[in-house]
Design a protein around this motif. Structure first.
Motif, PDB file in Angstrom:
ATOM      1  N   HIS A 189       5.535  -2.690 -10.633  1.00 33.84           N
ATOM      2  CA  HIS A 189       4.261  -3.768 -10.828  1.00 33.84           C
ATOM      3  C   HIS A 189       3.207  -3.246 -10.183  1.00 33.84           C
ATOM      4  N   LEU A 190       3.194  -1.881  -9.655  1.00 34.58           N
ATOM      5  CA  LEU A 190       1.838  -1.509  -9.339  1.00 34.58           C
ATOM      6  C   LEU A 190       1.118  -0.855 -10.598  1.00 34.58           C
ATOM      7  N   PRO A 191      -0.102  -1.349 -11.021  1.00 40.86           N
ATOM      8  CA  PRO A 191      -0.797  -1.212 -12.416  1.00 40.86           C
ATOM      9  C   PRO A 191      -0.860   0.153 -12.513  1.00 40.86           C
ATOM     10  N   THR A 192      -1.055   1.020 -11.910  1.00 38.11           N
ATOM     11  CA  THR A 192      -1.450   2.598 -12.249  1.00 38.11           C
ATOM     12  C   THR A 192      -0.625   3.567 -11.546  1.00 38.11           C
ATOM     13  N   ALA A 193      -0.614   4.823 -12.194  1.00 39.05           N
ATOM     14  CA  ALA A 193       0.208   5.720 -11.946  1.00 39.05           C
ATOM     15  C   ALA A 193      -0.360   6.413 -10.442  1.00 39.05           C
ATOM     16  N   PRO A 194      -1.796   6.590 -10.438  1.00 38.48           N
ATOM     17  CA  PRO A 194      -2.435   6.783  -9.186  1.00 38.48           C
ATOM     18  C   PRO A 194      -2.056   5.746  -7.798  1.00 38.48           C
ATOM     19  N   GLN A 195      -2.138   4.595  -8.240  1.00 41.29           N
ATOM     20  CA  GLN A 195      -1.727   3.758  -7.127  1.00 41.29           C
ATOM     21  C   GLN A 195      -0.075   3.896  -6.596  1.00 41.29           C
ATOM     22  N   ARG A 196       0.636   4.304  -7.620  1.00 33.29           N
ATOM     23  CA  ARG A 196       2.159   4.506  -7.071  1.00 33.29           C
ATOM     24  C   ARG A 196       2.119   5.561  -6.264  1.00 33.29           C
ATOM     25  N   GLN A 197       1.418   6.819  -6.962  1.00 36.24           N
ATOM     26  CA  GLN A 197       1.701   7.791  -6.130  1.00 36.24           C
ATOM     27  C   GLN A 197       0.869   7.631  -4.591  1.00 36.24           C
ATOM     28  N   ALA A 198      -0.044   7.066  -4.542  1.00 36.95           N
ATOM     29  CA  ALA A 198      -0.580   6.489  -3.271  1.00 36.95           C
ATOM     30  C   ALA A 198       0.277   6.042  -2.315  1.00 36.95           C
ATOM     31  N   LEU A 199       0.950   4.991  -2.982  1.00 37.75           N
ATOM     32  CA  LEU A 199       2.078   4.259  -1.944  1.00 37.75           C
ATOM     33  C   LEU A 199       3.150   5.105  -1.547  1.00 37.75           C
ATOM     34  N   PHE A 200       3.511   5.971  -2.452  1.00 42.32           N
ATOM     35  CA  PHE A 200       4.724   7.044  -2.043  1.00 42.32           C
ATOM     36  C   PHE A 200       4.193   7.904  -0.853  1.00 42.32           C
ATOM     37  N   GLN A 201       2.916   8.229  -1.054  1.00 38.92           N
ATOM     38  CA  GLN A 201       2.584   9.239   0.111  1.00 38.92           C
ATOM     39  C   GLN A 201       2.048   8.591   1.175  1.00 38.92           C
ATOM     40  N   GLN A 202       1.956   7.140   1.165  1.00 43.52           N
ATOM     41  CA  GLN A 202       1.831   6.361   2.322  1.00 43.52           C
ATOM     42  C   GLN A 202       3.245   6.343   3.143  1.00 43.52           C
ATOM     43  N   LEU A 203       4.278   5.914   1.923  1.00 46.88           N
ATOM     44  CA  LEU A 203       5.679   5.503   2.712  1.00 46.88           C
ATOM     45  C   LEU A 203       6.039   7.007   3.353  1.00 46.88           C
ATOM     46  N   TRP A 204       5.796   8.207   2.643  1.00 48.08           N
ATOM     47  CA  TRP A 204       6.455   9.604   3.200  1.00 48.08           C
ATOM     48  C   TRP A 204       5.590   9.557   4.708  1.00 48.08           C
ATOM     49  N   SER A 205       4.245   9.259   4.655  1.00 50.07           N
ATOM     50  CA  SER A 205       3.776   9.572   6.113  1.00 50.07           C
ATOM     51  C   SER A 205       4.410   8.827   7.287  1.00 50.07           C
ATOM     52  N   LEU A 206       5.285   7.831   6.978  1.00 52.36           N
ATOM     53  CA  LEU A 206       5.975   7.104   7.912  1.00 52.36           C
ATOM     54  C   LEU A 206       7.027   7.775   8.399  1.00 52.36           C
ATOM     55  N   GLN A 207       7.462   8.751   7.648  1.00 51.28           N
ATOM     56  CA  GLN A 207       8.658   9.813   8.023  1.00 51.28           C
ATOM     57  C   GLN A 207       9.932   8.999   8.086  1.00 51.28           C
TER      58      GLN A 207
END
Length: 339
Positions: A189-207
């Motif tokens: 449901h995230l509109p764009t590919a960059p927003q999706r990539q940013a979310l995954f990076q944020q989730l990864w940062s939580l380890q």
């Protein structure tokens, strides 16, 4: 096909659905194509198709408890979460797109039946709809009363694309020894590919020790409308094939199809800047995961007590699990770790 011919085909299908229910798929696509070609057309067809809709509470029950893609994906991802949580003492489960909390309640049921060392389980529920979060919290608290460990529920009401950079991190307790993130049918449901990539990076940062992702498999982010329509016809045709094989009454089957009909309207009928259902194929989700630093876990523990269904489960070389119908992958499940 000329617009007049399209209208004739649509009306002919609408008249024939009563005796040939398999025509509902084509009717929904013809309507969506017509709406794309002629956005200002009066959609009398919706009133005609309304007779196939069922009350939301009935639809929700059938979708959650009888639709194999939902039942099976919940069982598979919950098994993975139980395996990760049962040796922990103070664990956290973050559900990105918790909705009404149905999967988390099922997770509690599995944990209660499984020998574990849990003393406390923190559930972080990320969801944009406050009403759904309130329902989830009530369900979780009622179920938690049966658990032999303490339970804390932390709601975070927000669209994931609007989260502050540290919003997810601030929901975590100060001490925990196992951290699992689950996201089912949400990220597309995230509109764009960059927003999706940013979310995954944020989730990864939580380890997280384990990240579970469940997403439809079809390219509806495809910019070419004709190709996107073909992709959608293959995807929803397979989903409708599964619905046709369910042991439920025809009214419930048509109600499920009308639920997906709204998605067909979105993917095929709406202009790009008004679309919400922007699915992608498994390879793209894998790319997001890899580029964010996640490492895929290709081994899946499939529960032996899954209900019979026309869906075939296949572990794919890319390291994900495909849920297929007649050779078409409809839903993909990914397991990954940040470690």
């Amino acid at each position: 096909m000329a617009l007049s011919g399209l209208e004739e085909q649509l009306q002919a299908h609408l008249l024939a659905i009563e005796t040939q229910p398999e025509l509902l798929l084509d009717a929904l696509f013809l309507k969506a194509i017509r709406d794309h070609v002629q956005p200002q057309a009066n959609s009398h067809e919706h009133l005609y198709l309304q007779r196939f809709e069922i009350p939301q509470i009935v639809l929700f029950d059938v979708l959650i408890n009888r639709m194999p893609f939902v039942v099976m994906s919940h069982a598979i991802t919950n098994r993975a979460m139980v395996n990760a949580l049962k040796t922990a003492e103070k664990a956290v489960v973050m559900d990105v797109g918790i909705g009404r909390g149905i999967q988390i309640v099922r997770l509690f049921d599995e944990l209660i039946k499984t020998e574990n060392r849990l003393q406390k389980l923190t559930i972080v529920g990320v969801e944009p709809f406050a009403e759904a979060v309130a329902f989830a919290e009530t369900q979780i608290r009622d179920t938690a009363d049966k658990a032999p460990f303490a339970v804390e529920f932390v709601p975070l009401i927000s669209l994931v694309e609007e989260l502050a950079p540290d919003a997810l991190a601030r929901t975590l307790p100060t001490e925990y020894d196992r951290f699992v993130i689950n996201s089912s049918l949400t990220v597309h449901h995230l509109p764009t590919a960059p927003q999706r990539q940013a979310l995954f990076q944020q989730l990864w940062s939580l380890q997280p020790d384990l990240f579970l992702l469940t997403e439809p498999h079809s390219d509806h982010l495809e910019p070419d409308w004709r190709q996107r329509t073909l992709n959608a016809y293959s995807h929803y045709g397979a989903a409708f094939g599964v619905i046709d094989g369910l042991d439920i009454d025809p009214t419930a089957k048509n109600g499920l199809k009308m639920f997906f009909g709204r998605e067909i309207d979105d993917v095929v009928g709406n202009p790009d800047d008004h679309r919400f259902e922007k699915h992608q194929e498994a390879g793209q989700w894998i790319q997001y995961l890899h580029e964010s630093g996640f490492r895929l876990i290709p081994e899946f523990d499939i529960p032996v007590n899954l209900p019979p269904s026309p869906i075939r489960l296949r572990t794919q070389p890319g390291g994900f699990l495909a849920m297929e119908h007649e050779g078409i992958n409809v839903l993909s499940i990914f397991q990954a770790t940040s470690r």
